[in-house]
Scaffold this active site. Structure first.
Site, short mmCIF file in Angstrom:
data_model
loop_
_atom_site.label_atom_id
_atom_site.label_comp_id
_atom_site.label_asym_id
_atom_site.label_seq_id
_atom_site.Cartn_x
_atom_site.Cartn_y
_atom_site.Cartn_z
N HIS A 1 35.50 37.95 30.24
CA HIS A 1 35.13 37.21 31.28
C HIS A 1 35.95 37.75 32.60
CE1 HIS A 1 33.37 33.35 29.35
NE2 HIS A 1 32.62 34.29 28.85
N ASP B 1 43.51 34.09 31.28
CA ASP B 1 45.06 33.81 31.61
C ASP B 1 46.05 34.92 31.18
OD1 ASP B 1 45.19 33.62 28.92
OD2 ASP B 1 44.90 31.40 28.83
N CYS C 1 36.32 47.88 50.75
CA CYS C 1 36.27 49.39 50.70
C CYS C 1 36.45 49.84 49.16
CB CYS C 1 37.50 49.85 51.40
SG CYS C 1 39.14 49.21 51.02
N ALA D 1 38.97 29.05 25.14
CA ALA D 1 39.88 28.20 25.66
C ALA D 1 40.65 27.51 25.11
CB ALA D 1 39.19 27.61 26.89
N ASN E 1 39.23 34.08 27.56
CA ASN E 1 40.19 33.57 28.58
C ASN E 1 40.60 34.66 29.58
OD1 ASN E 1 40.19 31.45 27.07
ND2 ASN E 1 41.79 31.92 25.72
N PRO F 1 44.26 24.15 31.23
CA PRO F 1 43.27 23.17 30.92
C PRO F 1 42.03 24.17 30.33
CG PRO F 1 43.64 23.71 33.19
CD PRO F 1 44.77 24.30 32.64
N ASP F 2 41.39 23.46 29.43
CA ASP F 2 40.31 23.82 28.90
C ASP F 2 38.99 23.47 29.84
OD1 ASP F 2 37.72 24.06 27.76
OD2 ASP F 2 38.28 23.23 25.72
N PHE F 3 38.24 24.47 30.34
CA PHE F 3 37.16 24.40 31.49
C PHE F 3 36.28 23.22 31.10
CE2 PHE F 3 39.71 27.45 33.06
CZ PHE F 3 39.33 27.93 34.26
N ARG F 4 36.00 23.24 29.73
CA ARG F 4 35.01 22.41 29.40
C ARG F 4 35.36 21.22 28.39
NH1 ARG F 4 30.32 25.06 31.16
NH2 ARG F 4 30.94 27.04 32.08
ZN LIG Z 1 39.61 47.42 51.88
#
Ligand SMILES: [Zn+2]
Length: 245
Positions: free
Chosen positions: A115, A100, A126, A20, A98, A29-32
């Site tokens: 991730h 992004d 479906c 990040a 990341n 933004p850096d999540f942490r």
């Molecule tokens: Zn569907």
């Protein structure tokens, strides 16, 4: 820094891991981190799979500005230099934590997103898949995206808390890390698995480890070289590797 240039020039399979920290320069933004979105929103809840099923509108109302606005975000010097180094043959792949899509936007080809990624979105009923653009246009109109075949709920192929990691991406990341004779960590504090263990695959095969991060990591003791400032590091690389001549 010349020592790093030497390692890079000598390497035959250099792999970068990005976290990040590299996206904060693009205003993401850096999540942490200190400016992390934990201060503003409840990221534990936004990316929790049970919350998502219970109230998908909560996720989508936040993801409009976090995920489905890549058109408004620009890659920074780090993304561009990594893409250039790949083009020049110095970097084989970028493993990223990341979501992004900025490595791809900057021109990197071999990107492993451990991730997951919003570039593909899947109907949970479906299995029909939808592109980033298809999904983004619905989310940005303040609607929860539904499948046009079966009205099922659509979810980005991002790994949420409470979900299994993407097996294929992890296997590719482990394979690349094992092959790496030079493994460079950039903007990750190596606190979250699987990223935390990837450098070890390289070290076990006598790979060299370089860490560029503004905070300590658990693997600092194994690093051949250690730098704090990402921007200074990449500005130096940019001035030393110029393929536009
Ligand atoms: Zn569907």
């Amino acid at each position: 820094m010349d020592r790093f240039i030497k390692l890079l020039a000598e390497s035959r399979h250099c792999v970068f891991l990005s976290g990040a920290g590299i996206s904060t320069l693009s205003g993401i933004p850096d999540f942490r981190g200190n400016n992390g979105i934990y201060r503003k929103f409840d990221a534990d809840r936004i990316f929790d799979i049970d919350y998502f099923h219970a109230d998908p509108g909560y996720f989508y109302s936040h993801s409009k500005d976090l995920i489905y606005n890549v058109d408004e975000k620009e890659p920074n010097i780090i993304h561009y230099v990594l893409a250039r180094l790949e083009r020049m043959g110095f970097v084989k792949s970028v493993i990223t934590q990341n979501i992004d899509l900025l490595h791809q936007k900057a021109g990197s080809k071999n990107v492993i997103e451990i991730h997951g990624s919003p570039k593909e979105n899947t109907c949970l009923s479906c299995g029909k898949t939808f592109s980033y653009e298809q999904t983004a246009s619905i989310v940005r109109a303040d609607r929860v995206p539904e499948c046009d075949e079966c009205s099922g709920l659509i979810k980005p192929n991002i790994t949420f808390f409470g979900e299994m990691l993407d097996r294929e991406a992890i296997m590719k990341a482990v394979d690349e890390s094992s092959r790496a004779d030079l493994f460079v960590v950039t903007g990750s504090s190596l606190m979250v698995h699987p990223a935390a263990s990837l450098p070890l695959y390289s070290i076990r095969n006598r790979g060299r480890l370089v860490i560029v991060n503004n905070r300590p990591t658990p693997l600092d003791q194994y690093a051949n070289l250690r730098y704090d400032d990402l921007e200074v590091f990449f500005e130096y690389l940019e001035s030393n590797f110029n393929d536009t001549k």
